[in-house]
Design a protein around this motif. Structure first.
Motif, short mmCIF file in Angstrom:
data_model
loop_
_atom_site.label_atom_id
_atom_site.label_comp_id
_atom_site.label_asym_id
_atom_site.label_seq_id
_atom_site.Cartn_x
_atom_site.Cartn_y
_atom_site.Cartn_z
N ASP A 1 0.80 -1.22 0.00
CA ASP A 1 0.00 0.00 0.00
C ASP A 1 0.83 1.28 0.00
O ASP A 1 0.35 2.33 -0.41
N SER A 2 2.09 1.19 0.42
CA SER A 2 2.94 2.39 0.47
C SER A 2 3.84 2.50 -0.74
O SER A 2 4.72 3.36 -0.79
N GLY A 3 3.61 1.65 -1.73
CA GLY A 3 4.45 1.67 -2.92
C GLY A 3 5.72 0.85 -2.76
O GLY A 3 6.58 0.85 -3.65
N ASP A 4 5.84 0.13 -1.64
CA ASP A 4 7.01 -0.70 -1.40
C ASP A 4 6.78 -2.11 -1.94
O ASP A 4 5.68 -2.45 -2.40
N ALA A 5 7.82 -2.94 -1.83
CA ALA A 5 7.71 -4.34 -2.24
C ALA A 5 6.61 -5.03 -1.44
O ALA A 5 6.41 -4.76 -0.25
N GLN A 6 5.88 -5.91 -2.10
CA GLN A 6 4.84 -6.67 -1.43
C GLN A 6 5.45 -7.84 -0.67
O GLN A 6 6.26 -8.59 -1.21
#
Length: 397
Positions: free
Chosen positions: A333-338
């Protein structure tokens, strides 16, 4: 929509660490080095990723978040793969050496040189799931019988995973601490060998080996970082993970070692209570936490010897922020790796997010826009059914 992190009831006790040499004495550099040499020689060994979460760090207001993702570890799904299996080999090494009257190497045990003798040595333990899976895997690799005790709330999926590795799984009606007691009692009665991740009076070698095995994870993290983190937030449980990580960080970084924050479920806060009282303190478990691996009411005495000298802050957290944190990670959700993480894995991250939503708490812990925080993502998806329910929106399972 109500922000569960801003509303989370966090409780904090700050202590002045009793400076000493426990981080060098209870777990020595040689203990860690011996475990590293052995575990990195196992088939399938590969370092797990240290994942940067810059998007989330920016959103909550810290400088950097490094998340050590233990989900891929040896295909077992958690950091515990490093501890139980290694300690099992060490128990067998000591017992075989005594029986045979000569030194026995771990490599020879691994290689099957003592398979017939190993078949006559039963190893046992209590578990919430991950430690037992590691022990069962370690026993299966060398042909030693394995007996695992689980409490009433351990999921059947986790129980079956241990059976699939050849373990004889015994479920009791009580809680985790009751399963520990029964494992000890029946081992004494039957001549079995307990391989526990917690210590007690007169029982130290296996939990020391378990914690030494965990050092592989911390060494990997340190070697992946250019600079020491300013903070590390560590899950509680009996304290073995936290003590191992804190000791290795002290050995590696010296005076630059990070500020150690311990976080626990408010339903199983034995280390928090120990910090308040200044001595190892057992607490009753009245209601199980969603964080199954942290549902422990009695601290490890060996772990506490390190934590009382290394940990500065002890925090309790509610279950209400666990599922939202798991979804946040899995969805990126924060644009980081899932990252697909289990319930106990996200305790540190959930606590960090909640702390940064509460300015007074952040100030008390010295967390700000310059902070570089290390987190241990201790497990991946070790129960797919629970994970699926949480991803579908359930906050309680």
């Amino acid at each position: 929509m109500t922000d569960p992190f801003a509303q989370a009831a966090l409780h904090h006790v700050a202590v002045t660490p009793k400076r000493g040499d426990a981080a060098m004495r209870v777990l020595t550099p040689d203990d860690f080095a011996r475990a590293w040499d052995e575990i990195t020689a196992w088939d399938g060994y590969a370092p797990t990723p240290l994942v940067s979460l810059p998007g989330l760090a920016g959103q909550i207001g810290v400088g950097h978040i490094a998340y050590k993702h233990e989900g891929p570890r040896f295909g077992l799904g958690s950091f515990k793969a490093l501890g139980g299996a290694y300690a099992a080999l060490r128990v067998l090494q000591r017992e075989l050496g005594t029986r045979l009257g000569h030194p026995v190497t771990l490599a020879d045990i691994r290689g099957g040189a003592y398979a017939e003798a190993c078949a006559g040595i039963t190893l046992s333990s209590a578990t919430d799931g991950n430690h037992g899976r590691s022990l069962a895997w370690g026993c299966q690799r060398v042909g030693a019988p394995c007996r695992i005790y689980i409490h009433a709330e351990v999921s059947e999926t986790r129980a079956q995973a241990m059976r699939d590795l050849g373990a004889d799984v015994v479920r009791i009606d009580g809680d985790y601490d009751a399963s520990v007691d029964l494992a000890r009692t029946e081992a004494d009665e039957n001549g079995w060998f307990v391989v526990s991740d917690t210590s007690w009076d007169g029982y130290a070698d296996p939990p020391r080996d378990v914690m030494a095995g965990y050092g592989v994870m911390t060494r990997e993290a340190c070697e992946a970082m250019e600079d020491a983190p300013s903070h590390v937030i560590l899950q509680g449980g009996v304290g073995g993970l936290a003590a191992s990580v804190a000791a290795y960080l002290r050995q590696h970084w010296g005076d630059d070692a990070p500020r150690v924050i311990i976080t626990e479920p408010d339903r199983a806060a034995c280390l928090y209570e120990s910090a308040q009282k200044g001595v190892p303190t057992t607490v009753p478990i009245h209601e199980e936490t969603i964080m199954a691996g942290l549902s422990c009411g009695e601290p490890s005495e060996m772990a506490w010897a390190i934590l009382r000298e290394e940990a500065q802050d002890f925090v309790t957290m509610p279950d209400s922020i666990v599922a939202p944190t798991m979804r946040l990670l899995a969805n990126g959700d924060s644009g980081d790796a899932q990252i697909e993480a289990g319930e106990s894995a996200v305790a540190g991250l959930a606590t960090l997010i909640a702390v940064m939503r509460q300015p007074d708490m952040a100030a008390a812990l010295g967390l700000d826009a310059q902070s570089r925080v290390l987190l241990i993502g201790s497990e991946g998806v070790t129960d797919p059914a629970i994970f699926a329910a949480i991803m579908a929106g359930a906050d309680h399972v």
